[in-house]
Design an enzyme around this catalytic site. Structure first.
Site, PDB file in Angstrom:
ATOM      1  N   CYS A  22      35.521   1.006 -45.891  1.00  0.00           N
ATOM      2  CA  CYS A  22      35.028   0.930 -47.278  1.00  0.00           C
ATOM      3  C   CYS A  22      34.070  -0.235 -47.536  1.00  0.00           C
ATOM      4  O   CYS A  22      32.907  -0.011 -47.875  1.00  0.00           O
ATOM      5  CB  CYS A  22      36.206   0.851 -48.226  1.00  0.00           C
ATOM      6  SG  CYS A  22      37.322   2.231 -47.993  1.00  0.00           S
ATOM      7  N   LYS A  44      42.988  -4.279 -40.424  1.00  0.00           N
ATOM      8  CA  LYS A  44      43.976  -5.085 -41.150  1.00  0.00           C
ATOM      9  C   LYS A  44      45.352  -4.559 -40.741  1.00  0.00           C
ATOM     10  O   LYS A  44      45.435  -3.506 -40.102  1.00  0.00           O
ATOM     11  CB  LYS A  44      43.752  -5.003 -42.659  1.00  0.00           C
ATOM     12  CG  LYS A  44      43.952  -3.618 -43.243  1.00  0.00           C
ATOM     13  CD  LYS A  44      43.867  -3.683 -44.759  1.00  0.00           C
ATOM     14  CE  LYS A  44      44.294  -2.364 -45.360  1.00  0.00           C
ATOM     15  NZ  LYS A  44      44.282  -2.387 -46.804  1.00  0.00           N
TER      16      LYS A  44
HETATM   17  C1  UGA Z   1      39.416  -1.528 -50.040  1.00  0.00           C
HETATM   18  C2  UGA Z   1      39.759  -1.908 -51.485  1.00  0.00           C
HETATM   19  O1  UGA Z   1      40.658  -3.025 -51.495  1.00  0.00           O
HETATM   20  C3  UGA Z   1      40.422  -0.717 -52.216  1.00  0.00           C
HETATM   21  O2  UGA Z   1      40.628  -1.055 -53.575  1.00  0.00           O
HETATM   22  C4  UGA Z   1      39.474   0.484 -52.127  1.00  0.00           C
HETATM   23  O3  UGA Z   1      40.050   1.634 -52.719  1.00  0.00           O
HETATM   24  C5  UGA Z   1      39.180   0.794 -50.680  1.00  0.00           C
HETATM   25  O4  UGA Z   1      38.586  -0.365 -50.049  1.00  0.00           O
HETATM   26  C6  UGA Z   1      38.198   1.947 -50.662  1.00  0.00           C
HETATM   27  O5  UGA Z   1      37.083   1.803 -51.153  1.00  0.00           O
HETATM   28  O6  UGA Z   1      38.611   3.060 -50.282  1.00  0.00           O
HETATM   29  P1  UGA Z   1      40.830  -1.323 -47.767  1.00  0.00           P
HETATM   30  O7  UGA Z   1      39.502  -1.105 -47.099  1.00  0.00           O
HETATM   31  O8  UGA Z   1      41.957  -0.429 -47.453  1.00  0.00           O
HETATM   32  O9  UGA Z   1      40.633  -1.255 -49.366  1.00  0.00           O
HETATM   33  O10 UGA Z   1      41.308  -2.780 -47.384  1.00  0.00           O
HETATM   34  P2  UGA Z   1      41.485  -4.204 -48.079  1.00  0.00           P
HETATM   35  O11 UGA Z   1      42.904  -4.526 -48.182  1.00  0.00           O
HETATM   36  O12 UGA Z   1      40.667  -4.325 -49.289  1.00  0.00           O
HETATM   37  O13 UGA Z   1      40.858  -5.139 -46.933  1.00  0.00           O
HETATM   38  C7  UGA Z   1      39.514  -4.965 -46.503  1.00  0.00           C
HETATM   39  C8  UGA Z   1      39.165  -6.002 -45.469  1.00  0.00           C
HETATM   40  O14 UGA Z   1      39.061  -7.284 -46.076  1.00  0.00           O
HETATM   41  C9  UGA Z   1      40.185  -6.164 -44.329  1.00  0.00           C
HETATM   42  O15 UGA Z   1      39.484  -6.242 -43.102  1.00  0.00           O
HETATM   43  C10 UGA Z   1      40.884  -7.472 -44.627  1.00  0.00           C
HETATM   44  O16 UGA Z   1      41.319  -8.130 -43.460  1.00  0.00           O
HETATM   45  C11 UGA Z   1      39.767  -8.255 -45.307  1.00  0.00           C
HETATM   46  N1  UGA Z   1      40.261  -9.304 -46.218  1.00  0.00           N
HETATM   47  C12 UGA Z   1      40.955  -8.978 -47.334  1.00  0.00           C
HETATM   48  C13 UGA Z   1      39.978 -10.635 -45.924  1.00  0.00           C
HETATM   49  O17 UGA Z   1      39.322 -10.953 -44.913  1.00  0.00           O
HETATM   50  N2  UGA Z   1      40.419 -11.591 -46.790  1.00  0.00           N
HETATM   51  C14 UGA Z   1      41.115 -11.297 -47.916  1.00  0.00           C
HETATM   52  O18 UGA Z   1      41.483 -12.234 -48.654  1.00  0.00           O
HETATM   53  C15 UGA Z   1      41.392  -9.954 -48.190  1.00  0.00           C
END
Ligand code: UGA
Length: 462
Positions: A260, A320
């Site tokens: 995403c 993740k």
């Molecule tokens: C993300 C959004 O959080 C959702 O709200 C959305 O619906 C989704 O994309 C989408 O568009 O379908 P997702 O990709 O499942 O969800 O994962 P996240 O939990 O948002 O994490 C994304 C990435 O950011 C991961 O690689 C995680 O490791 C990284 N991350 C997250 C960080 O590096 N630091 C943080 O503080 C949080």
């Protein structure tokens, strides 16, 4: 009420299963027969905590059907969700082929007035095009309305997010359609926001772009912390206490991945470009993230000199924890760079190995046992903060690695805990522990610098 869902990818499958769990009769349609057969047998093609049992329960209750037959799916349906993929085109724009194909098929198959809700992430204006396509092929006497209902669920937390999300966006110009969609989701008691279609489409991109911006922002602060001797965790905690900033998405690390953020940030830059607006802030966010994904390898090079022949255990492959999804994962960038450097790599992950094997074949070794991965490794490089990694006793590194060195791309361990052990520990935006103990790696071999630089250039230009 019969509800149909077009597409059984991540969003479509979770939507279908959770709507059935709410008590609705749901038919999910997909063009891939293999996948539909798997789902009919009660097996989810993705790893998502809680999904398997909810899928089976609703299949057994007869509320949930999977089919490749679009007529079976869309005939008699009052509400149809489009939840097909919008992959990235080579120029970064969203590819809408599947969305438009689904709209066309829906138009051909419907036999009653219906509401078409789009959950796929689509650029502003797409829902209008969906309406045109359906209207061009549907039986003339039928009325259809379109609603933009973007999805905000996170992989790994998808079921929780469906039932306890922060908001549900209902974007439409039809008051009647908005009321019906509102009724469907009302039992969830999640705040419902009614808006116009274009704003709803924009809310989705702006949400993901903002979250990605928060991550790149904290990673920039971490880079400065590294240089000035501050601690990024203390800083993130301190700024996150300000309610206007909030504590979430301030976890510094080796960048965001997944299906995403990388795709949607690039698409929004394109959407802006199409209306002659250069989204400079988001361009910088993307650039910082690419640099961040390579940071762990850069730190390894600084520590060891050469990585040629170095035995490296990469811990975590998924983008993740709690998912087997490796799309755009930092681990992939890291593995490519390590291979280019001539390192000998073993990779550990509890669930994502089969997906990674499809990318790397036998170029690297894989193991689902973390202790096997670190046994005899000269460097353990943490790419994903799985609990299995976070709760591995630190003694294990001391017992299983001759001269333990950890580069922790996700800040899994507290500096206080690690400092009790003779471990060289390099993390993100926090002081290095015992860097002097690491031995420069001078094993003879071809000079890989050129190859590494070529790989980095190709990764950056991808
Ligand atoms: C993300 C959004 O959080 C959702 O709200 C959305 O619906 C989704 O994309 C989408 O568009 O379908 P997702 O990709 O499942 O969800 O994962 P996240 O939990 O948002 O994490 C994304 C990435 O950011 C991961 O690689 C995680 O490791 C990284 N991350 C997250 C960080 O590096 N630091 C943080 O503080 C949080």
């Amino acid at each position: 009420m019969k509800i149909a869902v077009a597409g059984t990818g991540y969003v479509g499958l979770i939507t279908g299963v959770c709507l059935a769990e709410m008590g609705y009769d749901v038919v999910c349609s997909d063009i891939r027969e293999e996948k539909v057969l798997l789902l009919q047998s009660g097996c989810a093609p993705i790893f998502e905590p809680g999904l398997d049992s909810m899928l089976k329960r609703n299949l057994d209750a007869g509320r949930l059907l999977f089919t490749t037959d679009p007529e079976l799916a869309y005939k008699n349906a009052e509400l149809i969700f489009i939840a097909v993929g919008t992959p990235e085109n080579p120029d970064g724009t969203a590819n809408l082929d599947h969305v438009y194909e689904a709209a066309y098929t829906i138009g051909l198959c419907i036999d009653k007035d219906s509401i078409i809700c789009t959950k796929s992430t689509v650029p502003v204006g797409t829902n209008e095009r969906i309406k045109e396509i359906i209207r061009s092929v549907k039986p003339a006497h039928l009325e259809i309305q379109t609603v933009s209902t973007p999805e905000f669920l996170r992989e790994g937390n998808a079921m929780y997010d469906f039932f306890y999300g922060d908001r549900i966006i209902i974007g439409t110009e039809s008051e009647e359609a908005a009321k019906i969609v509102e009724q469907v989701f009302l039992p969830l008691k999640i705040p419902l926001i009614k808006t116009d279609t274009r704003s709803a489409e924009m809310i989705k991109y702006a949400s993901n772009a903002f979250l990605a911006t928060k991550i790149s922002f904290i990673n920039e602060i971490a880079a400065i912390c590294d240089k000035v001797g501050a601690n990024i965790e203390e800083v993130a905690f301190g700024i996150g206490k300000d309610r206007r900033i909030g504590p979430q998405f301030l976890q510094a690390g080796i960048g965001y991945g997944g299906s995403c953020f990388p795709k949607d940030t690039k698409a929004l830059v394109q959407i802006a470009g199409n209306v002659e607006h250069q989204f400079e802030l988001l361009e910088a966010v993307i650039k910082i993230n690419i640099r961040q994904q390579l940071l762990a390898v850069q730190k390894a090079k600084e520590l060891f000199g050469s990585l040629e022949g170095l035995r490296v255990a990469v811990l975590g492959l998924s983008f993740k924890p709690d998912t087997d999804d490796i799309r755009e994962a930092a681990s992939i960038t890291i593995l490519k760079a390590l291979l280019a450097e001539g390192a000998s790599v073993i990779a550990y992950d509890p669930v994502a190995i089969s997906n990674a094997r499809r990318v790397f074949g036998d170029e690297i070794e894989f193991t689902a046992d973390i202790q096997t991965a670190i046994s005899g490794a000269e460097l353990s490089l943490i790419a994903t903060e799985w609990d299995h990694i976070k709760y591995l006793p630190l003694e294990k590194y001391v017992q299983l690695m001759a001269n333990p060195v950890i580069i922790d791309g996700r800040n899994c361990y507290s500096l206080k805990d690690v400092s009790k052990y003779p471990i060289t520990y390099i993390s993100i935006g926090r002081s290095a522990l015992h860097p002097e103990q690491a031995q420069q790696h001078t094993r003879p071999g071809p000079n890989m610098k050129g190859r590494y630089d070529e790989t980095i250039t190709s990764i950056l230009s991808d």
